[in-house]
Enzyme design. Sequence first.
Site, mmCIF file in Angstrom:
data_model
loop_
_atom_site.group_PDB
_atom_site.id
_atom_site.type_symbol
_atom_site.label_atom_id
_atom_site.label_comp_id
_atom_site.label_asym_id
_atom_site.label_seq_id
_atom_site.Cartn_x
_atom_site.Cartn_y
_atom_site.Cartn_z
ATOM 1 N N ASN A 138 -34.593 13.383 -9.814
ATOM 2 C CA ASN A 138 -35.209 13.640 -11.121
ATOM 3 C C ASN A 138 -35.918 12.363 -11.524
ATOM 4 O O ASN A 138 -35.314 11.292 -11.498
ATOM 5 C CB ASN A 138 -34.093 14.002 -12.124
ATOM 6 C CG ASN A 138 -34.571 14.009 -13.566
ATOM 7 O OD1 ASN A 138 -35.735 14.294 -13.827
ATOM 8 N ND2 ASN A 138 -33.693 13.686 -14.488
ATOM 9 N N GLY A 139 -37.202 12.463 -11.894
ATOM 10 C CA GLY A 139 -37.955 11.265 -12.306
ATOM 11 C C GLY A 139 -39.252 11.198 -11.548
ATOM 12 O O GLY A 139 -39.735 12.209 -11.015
ATOM 13 N N ARG A 168 -33.851 22.257 -18.033
ATOM 14 C CA ARG A 168 -34.553 21.017 -17.715
ATOM 15 C C ARG A 168 -35.784 21.252 -16.829
ATOM 16 O O ARG A 168 -36.534 20.318 -16.533
ATOM 17 C CB ARG A 168 -33.608 20.048 -16.985
ATOM 18 C CG ARG A 168 -32.382 19.692 -17.784
ATOM 19 C CD ARG A 168 -31.491 18.774 -16.990
ATOM 20 N NE ARG A 168 -32.124 17.495 -16.766
ATOM 21 C CZ ARG A 168 -32.075 16.467 -17.580
ATOM 22 N NH1 ARG A 168 -31.404 16.557 -18.692
ATOM 23 N NH2 ARG A 168 -32.685 15.339 -17.276
ATOM 24 N N GLU A 215 -45.210 20.919 -37.230
ATOM 25 C CA GLU A 215 -44.062 21.346 -36.432
ATOM 26 C C GLU A 215 -44.055 22.874 -36.288
ATOM 27 O O GLU A 215 -43.730 23.409 -35.218
ATOM 28 C CB GLU A 215 -42.751 20.841 -37.075
ATOM 29 C CG GLU A 215 -41.464 21.494 -36.614
ATOM 30 C CD GLU A 215 -41.240 21.473 -35.091
ATOM 31 O OE1 GLU A 215 -41.972 20.776 -34.375
ATOM 32 O OE2 GLU A 215 -40.347 22.212 -34.637
ATOM 33 N N LYS A 257 -43.835 25.161 -32.829
ATOM 34 C CA LYS A 257 -42.871 26.252 -32.543
ATOM 35 C C LYS A 257 -43.599 27.515 -32.128
ATOM 36 O O LYS A 257 -43.230 28.183 -31.170
ATOM 37 C CB LYS A 257 -42.019 26.578 -33.781
ATOM 38 C CG LYS A 257 -40.830 25.713 -34.090
ATOM 39 C CD LYS A 257 -39.747 25.612 -33.068
ATOM 40 C CE LYS A 257 -40.002 24.572 -32.051
ATOM 41 N NZ LYS A 257 -39.727 23.184 -32.294
ATOM 42 N N GLU A 294 -45.331 27.119 -28.567
ATOM 43 C CA GLU A 294 -44.521 27.034 -27.346
ATOM 44 C C GLU A 294 -43.782 28.312 -26.997
ATOM 45 O O GLU A 294 -43.608 28.594 -25.819
ATOM 46 C CB GLU A 294 -43.592 25.811 -27.342
ATOM 47 C CG GLU A 294 -42.542 25.782 -28.384
ATOM 48 C CD GLU A 294 -41.762 24.472 -28.395
ATOM 49 O OE1 GLU A 294 -41.661 23.791 -27.367
ATOM 50 O OE2 GLU A 294 -41.234 24.132 -29.470
ATOM 51 N N HIS A 350 -62.475 20.618 -45.526
ATOM 52 C CA HIS A 350 -63.288 19.634 -44.800
ATOM 53 C C HIS A 350 -63.592 20.087 -43.372
ATOM 54 O O HIS A 350 -64.004 19.278 -42.550
ATOM 55 C CB HIS A 350 -62.578 18.275 -44.781
ATOM 56 C CG HIS A 350 -62.367 17.722 -46.159
ATOM 57 N ND1 HIS A 350 -63.406 17.307 -46.957
ATOM 58 C CD2 HIS A 350 -61.239 17.556 -46.889
ATOM 59 C CE1 HIS A 350 -62.921 16.896 -48.124
ATOM 60 N NE2 HIS A 350 -61.608 17.041 -48.103
ATOM 61 N N CYS A 397 -36.447 18.493 -14.575
ATOM 62 C CA CYS A 397 -35.656 18.555 -13.363
ATOM 63 C C CYS A 397 -34.181 18.316 -13.688
ATOM 64 O O CYS A 397 -33.839 17.398 -14.433
ATOM 65 C CB CYS A 397 -36.088 17.545 -12.301
ATOM 66 S SG CYS A 397 -37.746 17.827 -11.707
ATOM 67 N N LYS A 449 -37.218 21.084 -21.182
ATOM 68 C CA LYS A 449 -36.505 20.569 -22.349
ATOM 69 C C LYS A 449 -36.526 19.053 -22.411
ATOM 70 O O LYS A 449 -36.631 18.468 -23.476
ATOM 71 C CB LYS A 449 -35.055 21.079 -22.289
ATOM 72 C CG LYS A 449 -34.180 20.659 -23.441
ATOM 73 C CD LYS A 449 -34.404 21.557 -24.622
ATOM 74 C CE LYS A 449 -33.611 21.158 -25.852
ATOM 75 N NZ LYS A 449 -34.317 21.565 -27.079
ATOM 76 N N TRP A 496 -39.064 20.918 -12.411
ATOM 77 C CA TRP A 496 -40.234 21.013 -13.280
ATOM 78 C C TRP A 496 -41.283 20.175 -12.582
ATOM 79 O O TRP A 496 -41.170 18.950 -12.522
ATOM 80 C CB TRP A 496 -39.914 20.445 -14.670
ATOM 81 C CG TRP A 496 -41.003 20.649 -15.670
ATOM 82 C CD1 TRP A 496 -41.191 21.737 -16.473
ATOM 83 C CD2 TRP A 496 -42.045 19.730 -16.033
ATOM 84 N NE1 TRP A 496 -42.288 21.559 -17.273
ATOM 85 C CE2 TRP A 496 -42.824 20.344 -17.025
ATOM 86 C CE3 TRP A 496 -42.397 18.456 -15.605
ATOM 87 C CZ2 TRP A 496 -43.928 19.722 -17.609
ATOM 88 C CZ3 TRP A 496 -43.503 17.830 -16.177
ATOM 89 C CH2 TRP A 496 -44.249 18.468 -17.172
HETATM 90 C C1 F6R Z 1 -40.505 21.195 -29.033
HETATM 91 C C2 F6R Z 1 -39.686 20.183 -28.424
HETATM 92 C C3 F6R Z 1 -40.350 18.984 -27.860
HETATM 93 C C4 F6R Z 1 -39.422 17.752 -27.995
HETATM 94 C C5 F6R Z 1 -40.048 16.542 -27.313
HETATM 95 C C6 F6R Z 1 -39.159 15.322 -27.448
HETATM 96 O O1 F6R Z 1 -39.723 22.222 -29.580
HETATM 97 O O2 F6R Z 1 -38.491 20.313 -28.349
HETATM 98 O O3 F6R Z 1 -41.574 18.747 -28.468
HETATM 99 O O4 F6R Z 1 -39.212 17.500 -29.346
HETATM 100 O O5 F6R Z 1 -40.258 16.801 -25.959
HETATM 101 O O6 F6R Z 1 -37.908 15.538 -26.871
HETATM 102 P P1 F6R Z 1 -36.632 14.738 -27.335
HETATM 103 O O7 F6R Z 1 -36.341 15.140 -28.730
HETATM 104 O O8 F6R Z 1 -35.570 15.144 -26.370
HETATM 105 O O9 F6R Z 1 -36.994 13.291 -27.234
#
Ligand code: F6R
Length: 589
Positions: free
Chosen positions: A99-100, A27, A467, A471, A474, A490, A2, A584, A73
């Site tokens: 927001n929250g 956001r 990681e 990527k 998502e 395993h 949000c 984000k 969101w």
């Molecule tokens: C994936 C991604 C998320 C953030 C996670 C933590 O590409 O960006 O997995 O890494 O939500 O967010 P931050 O880094 O803002 O604490």
Amino acid sequence: MCGITGYKGKRNASEIVIKGLKKLEYRGYDSWGIAIKTDNHLNVIKRIGKIGDVSSKELKLKKSSFGIAHTRWATTGKVTQENAHPHLSMDNKIAVVHNGIIENYQELKKFLTKQGFKFRSETDTEVIPQFIQYFMDKGNSFNDAVINTIKKLEGRFAIVAINKDYDTMIGARRGSPLVLGVGKDEFFLASDIPAFLEYTKDVIFLDDNEIVFINSKTEIRNFQTNKKVEKKTEKIDWDAKEAEKGSFPHFMLKEILEQKESIARAVNQDLDEIKRIAKLINDAFGVFIVGCGTAGKVCHTATYLFSRIADKHVNFSFSSEFPNYQHFLTDKTLMIAVSQSGETADTLEAIEAAKKKGVKVLSIVNVYGSSMTRISDYNIYVKSGPEKCVASTKVTTGQLAILTMLAYACAGKLEEGTKLIKQTITDINKTINDSYLKKIKSLAEKIRDNESMYIIGRGLNYPIALESAIKLQEVSYIHAEGFAGGELKHGPLALIDNKTPCIALVANDETKADILSNAEEVKSRAGLIIGVAPENNPAFDYWLEVPDSGNCSPIVNIIPVQLLAYYLSTLKGIDPDYPKNLAKCVSVK
Ligand code: F6R
């Protein structure tokens, strides 16, 4: 999670808040809405979906000097027009964006319902304007009614409230971000600076329990103590263009390619300060490193970096799991919290839990002035500039570079570390060029229809395999999973068939022979092998070359996977900047 914004001043408020929303869309982008105050009337518009290209002209809003807006969101309540913000009081006089999460909203709603208040949405937010009306009906001024309302709220929030009969815009926060932009005879409120960066670089970061009353001037108070708070205005050293896509089709591609410079900025730190922080790490009795998602994978990688470079044991925990380790904490423990936004609720809560035990906290954060930086004892900024794509790319490698540098500093070899990172940056610059991008795009064309993908790595590159999976998941929506190379036999080998591409992340270190034989194991079961490695190998069906970068192999190996994820996404018609169901900044637990 949000985005909220508000404007009061001489310009046309609807234009400013709509532009601001577009900058905050990263956001959350399920739905959006605005409320503009004109001639003692609130004009409210709410829509489902992204704000996209909507202009204030199309919305036929009258000129106004006063307005608030929200991009959502969804947390409490489905994605519907009724649940989109702003939410109004029953008498339609008060509008609030939030927001929250209000944790006790059901209890508050029950109380208000008993008082005869009717609700129009399923959201937690709606209790806020309704309670403000409740207090005003009892004779409170608008200012007092807002204070009395937020004192009732449990959970994390940043809100902006307006009232059709008052000339004051009110913002308040606890646990979610809210920044005040100060222009000439105009004020901005927003979850994040880019919302108003093109108008002013002068900002005041509100802290928890602070409320700002904006009229022709501003007054900031602590809403718990009702004491006035004097705050410093800070000048933000950002270029508004950095937060724009420019000629790039997507933020994701722009940000991946920016890594050529952003890694250099990340390690351009005060080296004496890095040495001081390394001493804190060395002297601590127990070090925990915490983060979520991609930042969590960076933390996991750091455990290998500290172990191999500095013979140092660092404990990793996802922030959300960290409270389970509280029993091990003492006032001699050090916590390293890693985050892009500095607003992730799980990480903020981990920090709060640690601080209760007297733990000192070092945050490695990208967003200047964010909540984490305000509650930590020490901060290192990643300096990547705004990262707008939901998928983290440039901040990931910036954080990896800083942690590599810290590991070298802990070993008393900071010079060696910075030299290696600088060489890695030069090598990355040589590798990433148009033909490299074309090669990765043509690989993406070949594998775009595969339903699953696996990624294997060992040592430093095991967390990078995890990681890589994030990527790919998502932005391409392909089912992707990362494994430690040694774990394949395993169990996961049973999943391999001739439709399963497998990325092998190879470093030129002691894990090389083993990860190559793991790649062979997959190949002999008909899997297609994509090798990300400094050298080609007969095990690979496709080779994505990376520089031979020693302990910087996590940095160089993730970049081609980021590019592959990007091209898979765009070839499948997905907008990589706004993947479905994600946001984000995850400011809920
Ligand atoms: C994936 C991604 C998320 C953030 C996670 C933590 O590409 O960006 O997995 O890494 O939500 O967010 P931050 O880094 O803002 O604490």
